[in-house]
Design a protein around this motif. Structure first.
Motif, PDB file in Angstrom:
ATOM      1  N   CYS A  46       5.976  -5.381  -4.249  1.00  0.00           N
ATOM      2  CA  CYS A  46       6.160  -5.083  -2.824  1.00  0.00           C
ATOM      3  C   CYS A  46       6.945  -3.822  -2.534  1.00  0.00           C
ATOM      4  O   CYS A  46       6.795  -3.226  -1.480  1.00  0.00           O
ATOM      5  N   ARG A 127      -0.705   7.927   2.146  1.00  0.00           N
ATOM      6  CA  ARG A 127      -1.152   6.530   2.025  1.00  0.00           C
ATOM      7  C   ARG A 127      -1.207   6.093   0.567  1.00  0.00           C
ATOM      8  O   ARG A 127      -0.871   4.958   0.253  1.00  0.00           O
ATOM      9  N   HIS A 128      -1.622   6.971  -0.310  1.00  0.00           N
ATOM     10  CA  HIS A 128      -1.638   6.606  -1.727  1.00  0.00           C
ATOM     11  C   HIS A 128      -0.230   6.529  -2.313  1.00  0.00           C
ATOM     12  O   HIS A 128       0.063   5.663  -3.125  1.00  0.00           O
ATOM     13  N   ILE A 130       2.441   5.535  -0.962  1.00  0.00           N
ATOM     14  CA  ILE A 130       3.202   4.337  -0.588  1.00  0.00           C
ATOM     15  C   ILE A 130       2.426   3.046  -0.876  1.00  0.00           C
ATOM     16  O   ILE A 130       2.791   1.971  -0.396  1.00  0.00           O
ATOM     17  N   GLU A 131       1.414   3.162  -1.706  1.00  0.00           N
ATOM     18  CA  GLU A 131       0.624   1.976  -2.081  1.00  0.00           C
ATOM     19  C   GLU A 131       1.456   0.866  -2.700  1.00  0.00           C
ATOM     20  O   GLU A 131       1.130  -0.303  -2.590  1.00  0.00           O
ATOM     21  N   TYR A 134       4.774  -2.504   0.289  1.00  0.00           N
ATOM     22  CA  TYR A 134       4.023  -3.270   1.283  1.00  0.00           C
ATOM     23  C   TYR A 134       4.799  -3.348   2.582  1.00  0.00           C
ATOM     24  O   TYR A 134       6.018  -3.519   2.587  1.00  0.00           O
TER      25      TYR A 134
ATOM     26  N   MET B 195       7.381 -10.127   4.975  1.00  0.00           N
ATOM     27  CA  MET B 195       7.981  -9.469   3.804  1.00  0.00           C
ATOM     28  C   MET B 195       9.307 -10.106   3.408  1.00  0.00           C
ATOM     29  O   MET B 195       9.675 -10.117   2.242  1.00  0.00           O
ATOM     30  N   MET B 702       2.116 -12.095  -5.437  1.00  0.00           N
ATOM     31  CA  MET B 702       1.545 -10.906  -4.804  1.00  0.00           C
ATOM     32  C   MET B 702       0.582 -10.167  -5.723  1.00  0.00           C
ATOM     33  O   MET B 702      -0.132  -9.274  -5.277  1.00  0.00           O
ATOM     34  N   LYS B 709      -2.849  -2.696   1.696  1.00  0.00           N
ATOM     35  CA  LYS B 709      -2.014  -1.576   1.286  1.00  0.00           C
ATOM     36  C   LYS B 709      -2.382  -0.367   2.146  1.00  0.00           C
ATOM     37  O   LYS B 709      -3.491  -0.284   2.682  1.00  0.00           O
ATOM     38  N   ALA B 710      -1.461   0.565   2.241  1.00  0.00           N
ATOM     39  CA  ALA B 710      -1.661   1.711   3.132  1.00  0.00           C
ATOM     40  C   ALA B 710      -2.954   2.464   2.832  1.00  0.00           C
ATOM     41  O   ALA B 710      -3.650   2.926   3.731  1.00  0.00           O
ATOM     42  N   SER B 711      -3.300   2.559   1.558  1.00  0.00           N
ATOM     43  CA  SER B 711      -4.450   3.375   1.171  1.00  0.00           C
ATOM     44  C   SER B 711      -5.783   2.722   1.537  1.00  0.00           C
ATOM     45  O   SER B 711      -6.822   3.368   1.477  1.00  0.00           O
TER      46      SER B 711
END
Ligand code: FES
Ligand code: FES
Lengths: 187, 805
Positions: A46, A127-128, A130-131, A134, B195, B702, B709-711
C-alpha cells in the motif's frame, strides 16, 4: 534479546532498543512516536509507510530497524522544517490531493523521491510512479495534479537558485528539504 | 461581501494531515497501555470442541486471556440495528467471541491482552483449539437449497428474511408485454478497504465508572449506544471518541465485537487496552459489501416504453446480521428500483441469506449501486433488443421535470429533478456520433471500442427520522449542531456527523462564515466526540451536509438572530432598522453607527448591557430532521477498448455529470466524485472477494484483492448541473456515493457495447481479462449471449490470479 541501534531520523540521532525482528515502521511509530508514518497493509503493497532512506522512498514495513542503522531516515514529520511546508505538502493542500489523509504521508514521500529523478514528469509518468501507493479516497486525480503542481514550483525554485531537492544541512545524500513556505498561509 | 458558499477554498483539515501530525486511533498512546490480539477461526464453519489457552496465559508479557466461554455471561451479543419489518427477519445471536461454533473465517475465538503488541501476537500462536469442521459455503443462492449447511440452528435454510417490494401489477405487465429481457446478474462480494484498518483503544476510570473508547467510527453516537448494549453499562457512562479516521466507505458504521472486547478487557483489568487490526484481519473480519445473485427482467413496448421490472435476489448477509445489514438489500435497494424512470409496475423479492463469510453491510452506495446496476444493465439489453439508441431509451422513460415531487410505484417521493439537463450536458462533453464512427473504423482494423452510459438517481441525505422508524432502522436520522461564539468572537461548531475525508470541517465553516460575515479562520468545526454533542447519527448515506450541514446553518441563524437583538440594543436602535452588510450590523440611514459580529459577541458574552429578557452568552443548538430524502441524479458516459486476444479492458474516457444541487465547495465535491467513480471502476474491473468452496477467503491480502492503482485509471472529466432540493435549507442533495452508484454499470455497459455483435448481452463484473476473454470464447463457440462470469471463473487459484497483480 533487544539490542540498541542508533537511527538518524529527521536529522537527529536517536538511540532505540529494538528486537532484531522489529520493523522500521513499528520502531518509528511505537518507539519514536513518529506516527505520521502509517501502516495500511501487511504485504508491502500500500505504500502508507513510505519514508525516505538516504533520500530514496522506501516502504518502511519492508525494513528491519537494525538494517537501517546509520542511514538518514526522513519521515513526513521531518520533510520540512517545523512550521514550514515542503512544496509537495503545499501542493497536496492546494490541489485537494487528499481526503482522509491516511495515504498522504507515504504518497508525499514517494512523490518527493520521484521528482528528484524526474523533475518534469508527464501525468502518465506520475501515475506509474505512485503505483505502489494506494489511495482509496481520491481516485488519484488530484494527487496527480498536486505532484505536477509541486514539480512546477520546485523547478521554478531551482531555476531561481533556491534549494528544493538539494541538500539543506549536513547530509550529503539527496535530500528532500525544500525552500520553506510558511504553513497556514491563506485559504 | 462575497460569500464562501460556492467557493473551492482549501481544506481546513489538511495542515495536520499533510504534516503527519493528525491522530488516528492507532496513534493513541496512554500510560500503562496494554495490547490486544484476537485468535480467529481458520475455518468457515466448525464446532469448537476444545480451547486450550494455558500456554498463552503463561507466555511472557501476557496479562489476561479470555475465551468465548469466559465472557459469554458477562457481555451481550453484537446487536443488529436494522429490524426491517414485514419480512420475517431472523437475527441470530452474534457472540463477541464464539463459544460453540465458528461461522466464518475470522470469527473471534479468544482474546489476549499483553504488555506489548508483539507479545499479544506471540501468545495467539500458543493457543490450541480443536474444531469439528463442518461444511461451509459463501454462495447465497446455494445456501438456501436443500442439503446446504445449516449455519444457525434457529434460522431454517439460512433464510434471514424474504422481503417483497411491489408497486402496480408487474405480473400482469409481463404477461401482456411486447418485449421482455432478462438476465442473471451476480454482484460480487467486495471489500471496502479503507486505507486505515479498524482500531480501538479503551480506558476505564473505575472511580467514575466511566469508559472512554477511541474507535475508528463513522458514527460515534451509534457506537456509544451499541457498545452500551454489548457491555451492559448505561450510555452516559461511555464516551466514544472517533479521532482522525482514515476512510470508511461504510465499513466503519457497524458495531463489531472487537471494540466491545477491548472495552470489556479495559474494565476488567483496570488498564487501557489497544487493538488494531492488520490488513489480513481487516479483509477477513471487517464487513464486505454487495454480494447479490439476481434474476432480473424488464418488460416494455417495442417502441421503448418500459412497463415493468421484476427481480428475485439472493442477498448474502454473511455469517451474522451486521448493524445495518438487513436494511441494505431491502429499503436502500428495492424501493429505488424505478430509478429515474416512470416504471409503473415493480415486483422485487429479496431473500436475505446467512452464509459462512464475513458479514455484509453498507459499502459506498449500499444497495443503491446494486439497484442502479441491474436497472442500467437491463436498459441496455432492452435498447439493443428493440434497436433503440440507449440515450433515447432513457430520455423516453425519464420522469419529466414538471412532475416533481414525483411518487414512484414503490412509494418513494422524489424531491426534485431534471434528468434531461444532466444528459444534455454530458453529451456536450463527448461527440457520440464521432465516437460511433471511430468505433466502426477501429473494428475494421480489428480493434474493439465500446461506449457505455448510465442515468442514475440515488436516495440520500438519510433522514427523515419518522421514515427511519417506519422502516425499522433502530435510530433517528436527524442530526445536530452547536454553534458557540466565544468572547473574542471566534466560533466553534460541534457536529453530530463524523467526517472522515469528506471535508466538512471546511464546508461547514463556509456555511457559518457566510452567516456571520467572517473569514473561515475564525471558525472551527469539531466532530467525533460524543461528549460534545448530545446526539448525532454520523456520516454515511451522503447525509452529512444535507442533514447536519442544515443543522449547522439553522444554529448559526439562531445565533445571528440573537446577535441582532443585542446589536440593536447596544446601538439603541430598533431591531427592524438594522441592516446586515459587510459583516456588520448598521442602522439604516446612519451607516457610521455599526457593530461587527465580533463586537456583539463580546458584549453578549460579557452581558454588561443586555436587552431585557435576553440571556447572556451567544450560542445555539439545532436539531435538523429533513422532511424527505434527497435524490441526486446524473448521467455518466465512458468509452473503453477491449483487447480481444487477452480480454484486457482499458478505460479511454470517463465523463460524469452529477446533479447534487448547489455546491458549497466545488473542489471538495469534485474529489468526492473522483473517488466514487474510481471505487465503482474497481468493482467493475478488478475487485472481488473470492472464497473457495469451503469458505476460505482466497483474496485475503492486498496481493490478491485488487483495488485500483493510479496507473489504471484515466483522467476523469466531470461537470455538474444544479437542481436544488426543497427538503433542506441549503438545497443540498449529497454527493459522496454518486460516483460509485453509476460507474460500475457505465463501465460494463461500455464493454458489452464493444462486444455486442458477438451477441453478448452481459458479463458479470469484475471484468478481469480472464472473464472477458472467456466470454468472447464462449460466444464464438456457442453464440452464447449472456456470458456469466461467475461459476466457472471463480475457481480457486485461477481466481486469485484473475485479480491480476
Ligand atoms: S504498510 Fe508498508 S506497504 Fe503497506
Ligand atoms: S486520502 Fe484517504 S486513502 Fe488517500
Amino acid at each position: 534479546m533487544k539490542r540498541s541501534v542508533i537511527l538518524n531520523v529527521n536529522r537527529i540521532a536517536r538511540t532505540v532498543e529494538v528486537e532484531p525482528r522489529s520493523l522500521l515502521v513499528h520502531v518509528l511509530r511505537d518507539d519514536l512516536n513518529l506516527t505520521g508514518t502509517h501502516i495500511g497493509c501487511d504485504t508491502s503493497q500500500c505504500g502508507a509507510c513510505t519514508v525516505l532512506i538516504d533520500g530514496q522512498a522506501v516502504k518502511s514495513c519492508t525494513q528491519l530497524a537494525v538494517q537501517v542503522e546509520g542511514m538518514d531516515i526522513t519521515t513526513i514529520e521531518g520533510l520540512a522544517p517545523s512550521g514550514a511546508l515542503h512544496p509537495m505538502q503545499n501542493a497536496f493542500w492546494e490541489k485537494h490531493g487528499l481526503q482522509c489523509g491516511f495515504c498522504t504521508p507515504g504518497m508525499i514521500m514517494t512523490a518527493v523521491d520521484f521528482l528528484g529523478s524526474n523533475p518534469d514528469p508527464t501525468d502518465d509518468e506520475i501515475r506509474h510512479a505512485i503505483e505502489g501507493n494506494y489511495c482509496r479516497c481520491t481516485g488519484y486525480q488530484n494527487i496527480v495534479l498536486a505532484i505536477r503542481t509541486a514539480a512546477e514550483v520546485m523547478r521554478a525554485q531551482s531555476a531561481a537558485g533556491q534549494p528544493t531537492s538539494e541538500p539543506a544541512g549536513e547530509s550529503t545524500q539527496r535530500s528532500p528539504l525544500p525552500a520553506a513556505e510558511p504553513a497556514g498561509a491563506g485559504v | 461581501m462575497t460569500t464562501l458558499f460556492g467557493s473551492g477554498i482549501k481544506r481546513r483539515e489538511d495542515p495536520r494531515l499533510i504534516t503527519g501530525t493528525a491522530t488516528y486511533t492507532d496513534d493513541i498512546k496512554l500510560p500503562g497501555l496494554t495490547y490486544a490480539a484476537i485468535l480467529r477461526s481458520p475455518y468457515a464453519h466448525a464446532r469448537i470442541t476444545r480451547v486450550d489457552v494455558s500456554a498463552a496465559r503463561a507466555a511472557p508479557g501476557v496479562i489476561a486471556v479470555y475465551t468465548g466461554a469466559d465472557i459469554k455471561d458477562k457481555v451481550a451479543p453484537v446487536p443488529c440495528a436494522w429490524n426491517v419489518p414485514n419480512c420475517d427477519l431472523k437475527i441470530p445471536a452474534h457472540p463477541l467471541l464464539a463459544h460453540d461454533k465458528v461461522r466464518y473465517v475470522g470469527d473471534g475465538v479468544a482474546l489476549v491482552i499483553a504488555e506489548t503488541r508483539a507479545q499479544a501476537r506471540d501468545a495467539i500462536d500458543l493457543m490450541d483449539v480443536d474444531y469439528d469442521v463442518l461444511e461451509g459455503n459463501v454462495d447465497p443462492e446455494k445456501m438456501t437449497r436443500a442439503g446446504a449447511p445449516q449455519l444457525h440452528d434457529d434460522v431454517p435454510n439460512n433464510l434471514a428474511f424474504t422481503w417483497v417490494v411491489a408497486g402496480g401489477d408487474a405480473n400482469k405487465a409481463f404477461d401482456g408485454a411486447e418485449v421482455t429481457v432478462k438476465e442473471r446478474i451476480v454482484q460480487q462480494r467486495v471489500i471496502p478497504t479503507a486505507m486505515e484498518c479498524r482500531a480501538a483503544v479503551a480506558s476505564y476510570n473505575k472511580a467514575m465508572g466511566q469508559l472512554t473508547l477511541w474507535v475508528t467510527s463513522q458514527n460515534p453516537h451509534i457506537h456509544r449506544f451499541l457498545c452500551s448494549v454489548m457491555l451492559q453499562i448505561p450510555e452516559h457512562k461511555i464516551r466514544v471518541i472517533s479521532p482522525e479516521v482514515g476512510g470508511g466507505f461504510g465499513s466503519k458504521i457497524p458495531a463489531y465485537p472487537d471494540e466491545a472486547l477491548v472495552s470489556f478487557a479495559a474494565m476488567d483489568l483496570g488498564r487501557p487496552v489497544k487493538w488494531a487490526e492488520d490488513r489480513s484481519e481487516n479483509f477477513k473480519t471487517t464487513i464486505h459489501g454487495r454480494d447479490h445473485i439476481e434474476y432480473v427482467e424488464l418488460c416494455g413496448t417495442k417502441d421503448g416504453q418500459i412497463t415493468g421490472l421484476r427481480t428475485t435476489v439472493y442477498a448474502g448477509m454473511g455469517a451474522y446480521a451486521s448493524t445495518a445489514g438487513p436494511g441494505i438489500p431491502t429499503i436502500l435497494h428495492g424501493l429505488i428500483y424505478p430509478g429515474p424512470y416512470t416504471i409503473p409496475n415493480v415486483l422485487g423479492t429479496i431473500r436475505g441469506v446467512y452464509t459462512a463469510g464475513a458479514p455484509i453491510d453498507a459499502y459506498r452506495g449500499a444497495g443503491r449501486p446494486e439497484a442502479s446496476y441491474l436497472l442500467e444493465r437491463l436498459m441496455d439489453v432492452y435498447a439493443r433488443k428493440i434497436g433503440m439508441d440507449p440515450f433515447e431509451l432513457r430520455r423516453k422513460n425519464f420522469i419529466a421535470k414538471d412532475k416533481f415531487p414525483y411518487t414512484t410505484c414503490t412509494g418513494l417521493t422524489y424531491d426534485s429533478g431534471d434528468y434531461n439537463i444532466a444528459m444534455d450536458k454530458a453529451l456536450t462533453m463527448i461527440d457520440v456520433p464521432a465516437f460511433r464512427q471511430e468505433q466502426a473504423e477501429a473494428k475494421k482494423q480489428g480493434r474493439r471500442l465500446g461506449l457505455g452510459m448510465v442515468s442514475y438517481i440515488e436516495i440520500c441525505g438519510l433522514g427523515p427520522s419518522q421514515v427511519a422508524g417506519a422502516v425499522g432502522f433502530g435510530g433517528g436520522l436527524y442530526d445536530s449542531a452547536i454553534v458557540r461564539v466565544y468572547p473574542t468572537g471566534v466560533v466553534r461548531v460541534y457536529i453530530g456527523a463524523k467526517p472522515h475525508g469528506q471535508g466538512e470541517e471546511t464546508t461547514f465553516a463556509q456555511i457559518v462564515a457566510d452567516e456571520f460575515g467572517y473569514p473561515v479562520e475564525n471558525i472551527e468545526v469539531l466532530s467525533g466526540d460524543t461528549d460534545n454533542t448530545a446526539q448525532g447519527w454520523g456520516t454515511y448515506g451522503s447525509r452529512s451536509t444535507a442533514v447536519c450541514g442544515s443543522a449547522v446553518k439553522i444554529a448559526a441563524q439562531r445565533v445571528k438572530e440573537k446577535a441582532k437583538k443585542i446589536a440593536a440594543h447596544l446601538m439603541e436602535a430598533n431591531e427592524a432598522d438594522l441592516e446586515w452588510n459587510d459583516g456588520k450590523y448598521s442602522v439604516r440611514g446612519s451607516p457610521d453607527q455599526a457593530k461587527t459580529f465580533a463586537e456583539v459577541a463580546l458584549m453578549a458574552n460579557l452581558a454588561w448591557n443586555m436587552p431585557a429578557g435576553v440571556e447572556p452568552g451567544l450560542e445555539a443548538t439545532a436539531f435538523f430532521d429533513p422532511s424527505n430524502f434527497v435524490y441526486p441524479f446524473g448521467t455518466h458516459i465512458c468509452t473503453v477498448e477491449v483487447d480481444e486476444a487477452t480480454g484486457l479492458v482499458t478505460v479511454l474516457r470517463y465523463i460524469a455529470v452529477d446533479d447534487c444541487g448547489p455546491l458549497i465547495n466545488p473542489m471538495i465535491v469534485e474529489g468526492q466524485v473522483h473517488g466514487g467513480i474510481v471505487q465503482g471502476l474497481g468493482e467493475a474491473l478488478w475487485e472481488i472477494a473470492v472464497y473457495d468452496e469451503s469458505g476460505q477467503l482466497l483474496t485475503g491480502s492486498m496481493m490478491d484483492y485488487a483495488i485500483p492503482k493510479a496507473s489504471q485509471i484515466p483522467h476523469l472529466e466531470t461537470a455538474h448541473t444544479h437542481t436544488p432540493s426543497p427538503v433542506n435549507p441549503l438545497g443540498i442533495k449529497g454527493v459522496g456515493e454518486a460516483g460509485t452508484i453509476s460507474s460500475a454499470a457505465c463501465l460494463v455497459n461500455a464493454v458489452v457495447d464493444a462486444l455486442s455483435d458477438y451477441g453478448i448481452t452481459h458479463i458479470d463484473k469484475p471484468l478481469t481479462p480472464s472473464r472477458v476473454w472467456a466470454a468472447i470464447q464462449s460466444a464464438r463457440q456457442h453464440g452464447n449471449g449472456s456470458a456469466n462470469g461467475n461459476g466457472a471463473a471463480i475457481g480457486t487459484n485461477g481466481a486469485v490470479k484473475e485479480n491480476g497483480r
